[in-house]
Scaffold this motif. Structure first.
Motif, PDB file in Angstrom:
ATOM      1  N   ALA A   1      52.605  33.658  37.335  1.00  0.00           N
ATOM      2  CA  ALA A   1      51.382  34.475  37.254  1.00  0.00           C
ATOM      3  C   ALA A   1      51.537  35.848  38.177  1.00  0.00           C
ATOM      4  N   ALA A   2      52.102  35.649  39.548  1.00  0.00           N
ATOM      5  CA  ALA A   2      52.262  36.660  40.075  1.00  0.00           C
ATOM      6  C   ALA A   2      53.070  37.554  39.816  1.00  0.00           C
ATOM      7  N   ALA A   3      54.182  36.948  39.140  1.00  0.00           N
ATOM      8  CA  ALA A   3      55.316  37.899  38.391  1.00  0.00           C
ATOM      9  C   ALA A   3      54.783  38.851  37.558  1.00  0.00           C
ATOM     10  N   ARG A   4      53.660  38.275  36.712  1.00  0.00           N
ATOM     11  CA  ARG A   4      53.245  38.899  35.633  1.00  0.00           C
ATOM     12  C   ARG A   4      52.329  39.853  36.098  1.00  0.00           C
ATOM     13  N   THR A   5      51.348  39.584  37.103  1.00  0.00           N
ATOM     14  CA  THR A   5      50.438  40.296  37.294  1.00  0.00           C
ATOM     15  C   THR A   5      50.648  41.563  38.203  1.00  0.00           C
ATOM     16  N   GLY A   6      51.960  41.117  38.984  1.00  0.00           N
ATOM     17  CA  GLY A   6      52.191  42.164  40.276  1.00  0.00           C
ATOM     18  C   GLY A   6      51.433  42.056  41.355  1.00  0.00           C
ATOM     19  N   ARG A   7      50.727  40.847  41.425  1.00  0.00           N
ATOM     20  CA  ARG A   7      49.634  40.764  42.405  1.00  0.00           C
ATOM     21  C   ARG A   7      50.130  39.662  43.173  1.00  0.00           C
ATOM     22  N   PRO A   8      49.866  39.119  44.577  1.00  0.00           N
ATOM     23  CA  PRO A   8      50.312  38.137  45.218  1.00  0.00           C
ATOM     24  C   PRO A   8      49.350  37.074  44.623  1.00  0.00           C
ATOM     25  N   ALA A   9      49.656  35.841  44.297  1.00  0.00           N
ATOM     26  CA  ALA A   9      48.840  34.811  43.915  1.00  0.00           C
ATOM     27  C   ALA A   9      48.267  34.011  45.097  1.00  0.00           C
ATOM     28  N   VAL A  10      46.935  33.434  44.763  1.00  0.00           N
ATOM     29  CA  VAL A  10      46.456  32.638  45.506  1.00  0.00           C
ATOM     30  C   VAL A  10      45.885  31.333  44.665  1.00  0.00           C
ATOM     31  N   ASN A  11      46.333  30.184  45.283  1.00  0.00           N
ATOM     32  CA  ASN A  11      46.187  28.956  44.710  1.00  0.00           C
ATOM     33  C   ASN A  11      44.465  28.493  44.704  1.00  0.00           C
ATOM     34  N   LEU A  12      44.082  27.930  43.701  1.00  0.00           N
ATOM     35  CA  LEU A  12      42.592  27.475  43.590  1.00  0.00           C
ATOM     36  C   LEU A  12      42.809  26.065  43.109  1.00  0.00           C
ATOM     37  N   LEU A  13      42.029  24.985  43.812  1.00  0.00           N
ATOM     38  CA  LEU A  13      41.739  23.760  42.788  1.00  0.00           C
ATOM     39  C   LEU A  13      40.542  23.616  42.251  1.00  0.00           C
ATOM     40  N   CYS A  14      39.695  24.833  42.244  1.00  0.00           N
ATOM     41  CA  CYS A  14      38.580  24.591  41.580  1.00  0.00           C
ATOM     42  C   CYS A  14      37.896  25.926  41.385  1.00  0.00           C
ATOM     43  N   LEU A  15      37.020  26.210  40.337  1.00  0.00           N
ATOM     44  CA  LEU A  15      36.599  27.328  39.944  1.00  0.00           C
ATOM     45  C   LEU A  15      35.233  27.892  40.623  1.00  0.00           C
ATOM     46  N   GLN A  16      35.001  27.189  41.600  1.00  0.00           N
ATOM     47  CA  GLN A  16      34.026  27.378  42.439  1.00  0.00           C
ATOM     48  C   GLN A  16      33.891  28.933  43.039  1.00  0.00           C
ATOM     49  N   ALA A  17      35.208  29.471  43.522  1.00  0.00           N
ATOM     50  CA  ALA A  17      35.271  30.469  44.345  1.00  0.00           C
ATOM     51  C   ALA A  17      35.182  31.735  43.241  1.00  0.00           C
ATOM     52  N   PRO A  18      34.091  32.736  43.568  1.00  0.00           N
ATOM     53  CA  PRO A  18      34.080  33.832  42.731  1.00  0.00           C
ATOM     54  C   PRO A  18      35.335  34.418  42.552  1.00  0.00           C
ATOM     55  N   LEU A  19      35.900  34.561  41.291  1.00  0.00           N
ATOM     56  CA  LEU A  19      37.047  35.103  40.866  1.00  0.00           C
ATOM     57  C   LEU A  19      37.265  36.639  41.142  1.00  0.00           C
ATOM     58  N   GLU A  20      35.987  37.287  40.830  1.00  0.00           N
ATOM     59  CA  GLU A  20      35.799  38.535  41.115  1.00  0.00           C
ATOM     60  C   GLU A  20      36.076  39.211  42.632  1.00  0.00           C
ATOM     61  N   LEU A  21      35.936  38.367  43.569  1.00  0.00           N
ATOM     62  CA  LEU A  21      36.486  38.699  45.029  1.00  0.00           C
ATOM     63  C   LEU A  21      37.938  38.597  44.879  1.00  0.00           C
ATOM     64  N   PHE A  22      38.780  37.814  44.133  1.00  0.00           N
ATOM     65  CA  PHE A  22      40.163  38.003  44.351  1.00  0.00           C
ATOM     66  C   PHE A  22      40.684  39.139  43.361  1.00  0.00           C
ATOM     67  N   GLN A  23      40.096  39.560  42.538  1.00  0.00           N
ATOM     68  CA  GLN A  23      40.449  40.728  41.662  1.00  0.00           C
ATOM     69  C   GLN A  23      40.001  41.853  42.468  1.00  0.00           C
ATOM     70  N   ALA A  24      39.048  41.963  43.265  1.00  0.00           N
ATOM     71  CA  ALA A  24      38.705  43.076  43.848  1.00  0.00           C
ATOM     72  C   ALA A  24      39.781  43.372  45.289  1.00  0.00           C
ATOM     73  N   ALA A  25      40.304  42.140  45.631  1.00  0.00           N
ATOM     74  CA  ALA A  25      41.137  42.179  46.801  1.00  0.00           C
ATOM     75  C   ALA A  25      42.503  42.591  46.360  1.00  0.00           C
ATOM     76  N   GLY A  26      42.719  42.756  44.903  1.00  0.00           N
ATOM     77  CA  GLY A  26      44.245  42.967  44.379  1.00  0.00           C
ATOM     78  C   GLY A  26      44.933  41.849  44.298  1.00  0.00           C
ATOM     79  N   LEU A  27      44.144  40.501  44.365  1.00  0.00           N
ATOM     80  CA  LEU A  27      44.973  39.036  44.298  1.00  0.00           C
ATOM     81  C   LEU A  27      45.089  38.641  43.019  1.00  0.00           C
ATOM     82  N   SER A  28      45.801  37.653  42.750  1.00  0.00           N
ATOM     83  CA  SER A  28      45.844  37.027  41.451  1.00  0.00           C
ATOM     84  C   SER A  28      45.266  35.590  41.696  1.00  0.00           C
ATOM     85  N   PRO A  29      44.148  35.319  41.387  1.00  0.00           N
ATOM     86  CA  PRO A  29      43.733  33.825  41.505  1.00  0.00           C
ATOM     87  C   PRO A  29      44.374  32.856  40.486  1.00  0.00           C
TER      88      PRO A  29
END
Lengths: 446, 365
Positions: free
Chosen positions: A53-81
């Protein structure tokens, strides 16, 4: 590592590959395959790992084990959840000793696949295998939702998975402590604090602040993704998209940028709208379903049941879109996201989760004229029954199945509870029960 | 759907603003019994706020000479008109018609554009502050009889108008500034003038930092709510369809909690403005609906909410000179409780980490 272990790993690796190839083969060979599905098939075929995913998006990936974390924050930080998942039975069989006898098959699979990945890395094997696991120093965000997620780092450590900053994991770990009572002012305040802390964590990762502008942009990106998903869901309500296709579409969500996924879904909608409505419509509730384990959706299809709606966190509850931010300041956006991800969540790990049933009952009635934006020619109607899937070891959904059953039966809906896991042995049994369930539909009831 | 409810409401509000503020110049006379702040102090207005009439009628009603006269019949007639108008549109007078409400919405739009945080009032505090509007109803009804009975100086006439920020602000749109001056006639007029200026200053500040701040205290809102059993327009909830996501509260100009919390059909509280914002933002099919005499005018649906919410643009841009000024005025170091104003500056510094052109494109859409 002993020769025996090496052989075991190699064989398991081959089995994981075969499982995925078999499911992809099955999907590709379906008569209702559309060209618009190719994007999703390609994502699944070329690897659904954080690294891919990181290779496709060109953004550093962050692992999540559950979707409770607001994904918009990762997007805004330029990360790939990346929501780490495992749907492979071969992967689950690789999980080490020292685990509970009855364990969440999804995390068991993740553990096995991660172990496989680690062995491949140390032995220098080329290519990555499996749908999950971690590679490189990828940070982890762990919301404390269900016990399996909470205990994952411990299990990973016991399984001998090496880490960098924290034992058992392959990168810095951030806990997101979830208050399990939704309707209380104190809980909401604490959760907002957790979201603000997550923002700090992500900012530290990138070394750049998350601006209001980026946050507003991220909310807009996910808003559009939610609109696209809603378009597809409306067609699903009308029985126009087969369950395996819908699950494939949502399962690959984290494999690419949200924007590209949204575009692909927007292209898919007009193609799917031409499909004829098929089968008896049912609601699928319960534990999540992950590629390549599409056993249940396929058996349901074979039994003549069409999944018109679901409340799986791997599917329709993938991300809680449609965030209305009455106060679009930086704080207002963060607060709105926190509330939407907390109060609006229907996960059974919450203590006060009574309104989960409303999501099913509210859609059981024909939506008809109340759906002004439905595509032309789409009749949006009710479903006739509810299939409740419990993955053996998935305690929260198991526990809640009984109160949900009581509420749905009281409302006159047909209900069946199926307990299963990733193995194929119970397929015949499930088939028989689903067939019988289909025959009860349309008799009495709503 | 191209015509969203919110856009329709903005249009109606602006049309009503022009009609009520300037209609009189074109011969329009809608009478003295309008259930909204169509201020009689605005020269050439299209109709009069009933609060003024009410203060007059109650005073003279106790005058023995007025009893049995044609004047009494007239005043009862206007009361009937007020009740009918209220019964038909209910709180829509507040959310869709009131010119003072629109001014508050303008200030909110400005604050949003500047990216300033909205100040919240806790539900507990709101409950207490909400009682003020009923206190004002008692005040405006109790003072005129006291004048009639000779217990109060006659300059206490129109006790509410004399402290109403509408009287200070609305005439400005007709070029009238004299109500901002201190009336030095006597102690009573001086006290009223000072009170009016103070209240207006506080209200303006409140309206800028909190959406529809004045509506919390508005006696007209209280009067309309007292007539709720007669009103045809209602906000109705289907409790069994609500998943509790809270979009209703976030969309609500008054931050009403009850629409989410209450699991009953009647969710219209005394603060509700019938604006329909919650219905629009609600993603559950038919969970919320605006109904007129039981007939559905507009109901929530996931399809509508998806289109609506994705069309919301949280604009972060304003004109460069203004931007610099606000960044200076509202910088964190000066105003510790204001957040977000300086994000403008930061965003240009690391815009590169965003997907190229992406946010730009979406914000422009």
């Amino acid at each position: 590592m002993s020769e025996y272990l090496k052989n075991l790993m190699a064989r398991a690796g081959a089995r994981v590959k075969a499982e995925e190839a078999r499911e992809l083969e099955h999907l590709r060979g379906r008569p209702d395959r559309l060209a618009a599905y190719d994007y999703f098939l390609d994502l699944a075929a070329t690897g659904l790992t954080p690294a891919a995913a990181a290779a496709r998006t060109g953004r550093p990936a962050v692992n999540l084990l559950c979707l409770q974390a607001p994904l918009e924050l990762f997007q805004a930080a330029g990360l790939s959840p990346f929501k780490v998942f495992g749907g492979s039975q071969a992967g689950a069989s690789l999980a080490a000793q020292g685990l509970p006898a009855l364990m969440c098959p999804m995390l068991k699979s993740v553990l096995g696949l991660s172990r496989l990945r680690q062995e491949e890395k140390t032995s220098g094997a080329a290519g990555e295998v499996g749908t999950s696991g971690s590679s490189g120093a990828i940070p982890w965000v762990l919301p404390t939702t269900c016990d399996w997620v909470v205990k994952y780092p411990e299990m990973a450590r016991l399984a001998g998975l090496s880490g960098l900053d924290s034992p058992g994991l392959s990168g810095p770990l951030h806990w997101l402590e979830l208050p399990h009572v939704k309707d209380r002012e104190g809980s909401q305040a604490r959760w907002l604090e957790e979201v603000l802390r997550l923002k700090d964590f992500l900012q530290n990762l990138t070394g750049r602040p998350i601006t209001r502008r980026a946050l507003a942009g991220a909310v807009a990106v996910y808003g559009r993704a939610w609109r696209a998903l809603t378009g597809l869901i409306l067609l699903r309500r009308a029985g126009r998209i087969a369950a395996p296709w819908f699950f494939l579409t949502t399962n690959v969500f984290f494999g690419d940028t949200v924007e590209k996924w949204t575009e692909a879904v927007e292209k898919l909608i007009p193609a799917v709208a031409k499909n004829p409505a098929a089968g008896r419509r049912v609601f699928l509730a319960g534990s999540p379903i992950f590629f390549p384990n599409f056993k249940l959706p396929r058996l349901m299809e074979e039994a003549g049941l069409t999944v018109a709606a679901d409340d799986l966190c791997s599917s329709e509850r993938l991300f809680p879109g449609g965030v209305d931010c009455g106060d679009p300041s930086e704080f207002g956006l963060l607060e709105a996201l926190a509330q939407r991800y907390h109060q609006g969540c229907l996960c059974p790990t919450f203590a006060d989760n009574d309104r989960r049933v409303n999501n099913i009952l509210g859609q059981a009635a024909p939506a008809g004229p109340d759906v002004p934006d439905a595509p032309a020619g789409v009749g949006v109607g009710a479903f006739e029954g509810v299939v409740y899937q419990v993955l053996k070891g998935c305690h929260p959904f198991d526990l809640e199945s009984f109160s949900v059953e009581a509420a749905l039966k009281a409302a006159g809906l047909k209900f069946i509870r199926l307990e299963t896991d990733y193995t194929a042995e119970d397929s015949q049994n499930l088939s028989t029960r689903l067939e019988a369930f289909r025959q009860t539909l349309g008799v009495g009831g709503i | 759907m191209s015509l969203r409810l919110r856009r329709l409401r903005r249009l109606v509000q602006h049309v009503c603003f022009v009609v009520l503020m300037y209609g009189g110049r074109f011969g329009l006379r809608l009478g003295p019994a309008l259930p909204c702040f169509s201020c009689p102090f605005v020269a050439g207005c299209g109709g009069h706020c009933y609060l003024m009439g009410l203060q007059g009628y109650i005073g003279f009603g106790l005058n023995a000479a007025a009893l049995g006269s044609a004047w009494l019949l007239t005043s009862l007639g206007w009361l009937a008109v007020f009740i009918i108008l209220t019964a038909v549109l209910g709180k829509a007078w507040c959310g869709w018609v009131c010119p003072f409400g629109l001014i508050q919405d303008w200030l909110t739009a400005l604050r949003r554009r500047l990216g300033l945080r909205e100040r919240r009032i806790s539900p507990a505090a709101k409950k207490k502050l909400g009682l003020i509007k009923y206190g004002l109803v008692v005040y405006l009804a109790a003072v005129p009889p006291l004048i009639t009975l000779g217990l109060l100086h006659e300059d206490f006439y129109l006790p509410f108008c004399n402290i109403c920020p509408g009287k200070a602000l609305l005439p400005l749109f007709a070029g009238e500034t004299r109500y901002l001056a201190v009336n030095l006639n006597n102690q009573v007029t001086i006290a009223f003038s000072v009170a009016l200026l103070t209240i207006t200053g506080l209200t303006l500040t409140g309206m800028f930092f909190k959406e529809r701040f004045f509506c919390l205290f508005c006696p007209m809102l209280a009067l309309i709510h007292l007539l709720k059993p007669l009103t045809a327009l209602r906000l109705i909830k289907k409790p069994g369809a609500c998943v509790g996501c809270g979009n209703c509260r976030r969309a609500c100009p008054m931050d009403i909690e009850e629409v989410r919390e209450r699991l009953a059909p009647d969710v219209q509280t005394d603060e509700c403005l019938d604006c329909g914002g919650c219905v629009e933002a609600c993603p559950s099919n038919s969970a919320l609906a605006l109904k007129f005499m039981g007939r559905k005018l507009f109901a929530s649906s996931r399809a509508y909410a998806a289109g609506f919410v994705s069309s919301l643009i949280y604009s972060v841009r304003c004109a460069p000179p203004f931007q610099g000024l606000t960044a200076f005025l509202f910088h964190r170091s000066f105003v510790p409780f204001v957040r977000g104003a300086d994000s403008q500056r930061l965003s240009s510094e690391y815009a590169d980490h965003e997907t190229p052109g992406n946010h730009e494109r979406i914000l422009k859409k």
